[in-house]
Design an enzyme around this catalytic site. Sequence first.
Site, PDB file in Angstrom:
ATOM      1  N   ARG A 133      -1.809  -2.267  -9.093  1.00 13.38           N
ATOM      2  CA  ARG A 133      -3.035  -2.872  -8.580  1.00 13.38           C
ATOM      3  C   ARG A 133      -4.315  -2.214  -9.132  1.00 13.38           C
ATOM      4  NH1 ARG A 133      -4.302  -4.909  -3.778  1.00 13.38           N
ATOM      5  NH2 ARG A 133      -6.391  -4.673  -4.658  1.00 13.38           N
ATOM      6  N   ARG A 151       0.751  -1.245   0.000  1.00  9.10           N
ATOM      7  CA  ARG A 151       0.000   0.000   0.000  1.00  9.10           C
ATOM      8  C   ARG A 151       0.786   1.302   0.000  1.00  9.10           C
ATOM      9  NH1 ARG A 151      -3.106  -1.447   5.445  1.00  9.10           N
ATOM     10  NH2 ARG A 151      -0.923  -1.649   6.057  1.00  9.10           N
TER      11      ARG A 151
END
Lengths: 364, 364
Positions: B62, B53
């Site tokens: 992603r 992340r």
Amino acid sequence: MSRGPRRSGTIDAVTSTATDTASRPLAGSPFLEACAGRRGSRTPVWFMRQAGRALPEYRALREGVPMLESCARPDMVVEITMQPVRRYAVDAAIFYSDIVVPLKAIGVDLDIVPGVGPVIAHPVRSAADLAQLRPLEPDDVSYVTEAVRALVAELGPTPLIGFAGAPFTLATYLVEGGPSKEHARTKALMLGEPELWSALMGRLAAISAAFLEVQVEAGASAVQLFDSWAGVLPRRHYDAHVAPWSAQVLGRFAGRVPRIHFGVGTGELLGSMADAGADVLGVDFRVPLDEAARRVPGRVLQGNLDPAVTLAPWDVVEREALGVLDAAEGLPAHVFNLGHGVLPATDPGVLQRVVELVHERTAR
Amino acid sequence: MSRGPRRSGTIDAVTSTATDTASRPLAGSPFLEACAGRRGSRTPVWFMRQAGRALPEYRALREGVPMLESCARPDMVVEITMQPVRRYAVDAAIFYSDIVVPLKAIGVDLDIVPGVGPVIAHPVRSAADLAQLRPLEPDDVSYVTEAVRALVAELGPTPLIGFAGAPFTLATYLVEGGPSKEHARTKALMLGEPELWSALMGRLAAISAAFLEVQVEAGASAVQLFDSWAGVLPRRHYDAHVAPWSAQVLGRFAGRVPRIHFGVGTGELLGSMADAGADVLGVDFRVPLDEAARRVPGRVLQGNLDPAVTLAPWDVVEREALGVLDAAEGLPAHVFNLGHGVLPATDPGVLQRVVELVHERTAR
């Protein structure tokens, strides 16, 4: 704004409690006896969040009434605070409120969103944001005064515990803007901007103390300071940036009423939380009371049945509750409680049996 | 289904690692040296959730790809696992996956909902529900084998750590039906229906072990068992109902590859987690490493900079990171890491400076 108050260092024994209450209906209260370090006629029991979600009569009363409104209506506060006392015959009532009530009362724009928690419209992240946090005056919470007075009259021999969130836990909501798992912004501000942090904590300590003061002035017999999220901090950060402010709040009540100090996941912090001020130290379910006693010798402890255990069959609940009593045997005194708040799914009948069990097994 | 496996009792030293890798590019790896209890050329560094992340290149890759799909595409797994190795020059890669991947692979109906976490269509709460949990076969996760093989080739001298969730943490998702704060249903099932609990944990231990076996067979040089939520249990419940199953998973790799055992908020459990199997014990940020060393003497420890600290200014990050190194001085060896996963808001540039700082200060 100063960087931090002086730590009180010592814990004043609450020597005055028994005397003050001798001529009042509270004389001999098992809860107040335990708070004063004495094993009274039995081990007292109450449950964090006993007033609330698990009770059908609470859910019926709250129907259509938002959380913050219910906390600001003296009639509802009295009724909700009384419900568990009537049902369970617990040894203490806890004032029904919410941690953010004093913030709302001074005009902070916030709401409690069902399923989420407190949401703050303008999070506090700069010196300018502090302007939201003026001091709390008794008139801001006249409904609290009114409710406490009515409660004390209605409770008779059952003591009322005053309720407030600790400065750190209030700060997490203000800085994050709502509930948080990591409390990362709060920690970053605490470590990265210590001057701003101190200014924030100073204001919150004053607000937290004023909120408790109103309750004590109106007749609350004890206070519990909830530092729900303190356990997210390593001890050295707690000691440097949190303990002085909690000590400021708790010091105000030293020798006046017993002070309970509680947080979740605070096994590493017990010594520091005791030093910050705690006639009774609340222990969550992760640390057995005998182990907690090794960390803070000679201290009266409150706790610590895992609330999740109450969802298991009764033989398990009984075994675990008796385990808590066993672990508390070496303490000067013990206030039986859960290790965290009552879960909404808990059957009130189980809590009632727990009260009966503890009373029966500890009757002296 | 038996009630529980025998505990291994002793921790096998990973004596074979250095020999096995001597002729391979991994020889002298600071990470593997530390795992074997030796202070190598420097203190190794890696970060839990380093693949993910916080990295813009991860978020770009992603985009539009659901989490579980990204874990099942070898090309993406390889790229995402490599990204932090390229950027930070960390001393180990961690296989990019998710804790629920092996459950998905055996056909459990679940999804990872953005902003929520894993959601299980049919939670496991009865013996009949166990039928969802058949054994994991290598063919179920052929994409894992493929990705690990490609990674080992591409990583060269950097070891790959295999990744799996521990039986208890998997159980919490299956029983609760998704993420949970209290894990109350899980605890109630564990205490109230010990036979069902054992059957569930037995299946999950086999699945967790098989998932790691696939990674080790394909070339992973170490494994980390993530028991993320073990810290919600009091130690006696962990010992009785969790440790035997984690020991079953970890015992399978004893003497084969180094085993890292980690959970959050596990200060009270460190001794038990070490006993369950840990060549390296992961410590969260709440317990200073020198204090952890008092609880599990002589153990190699991994950790434990508070991830929230990385959001503070660099001088604070530096001070805190050096504090971790200081606290680790008395250890036989130390694997520098965060005390929990990298936060999404962390600036990758800060993590890069942390790697440089640790390498520079510990170069021998």
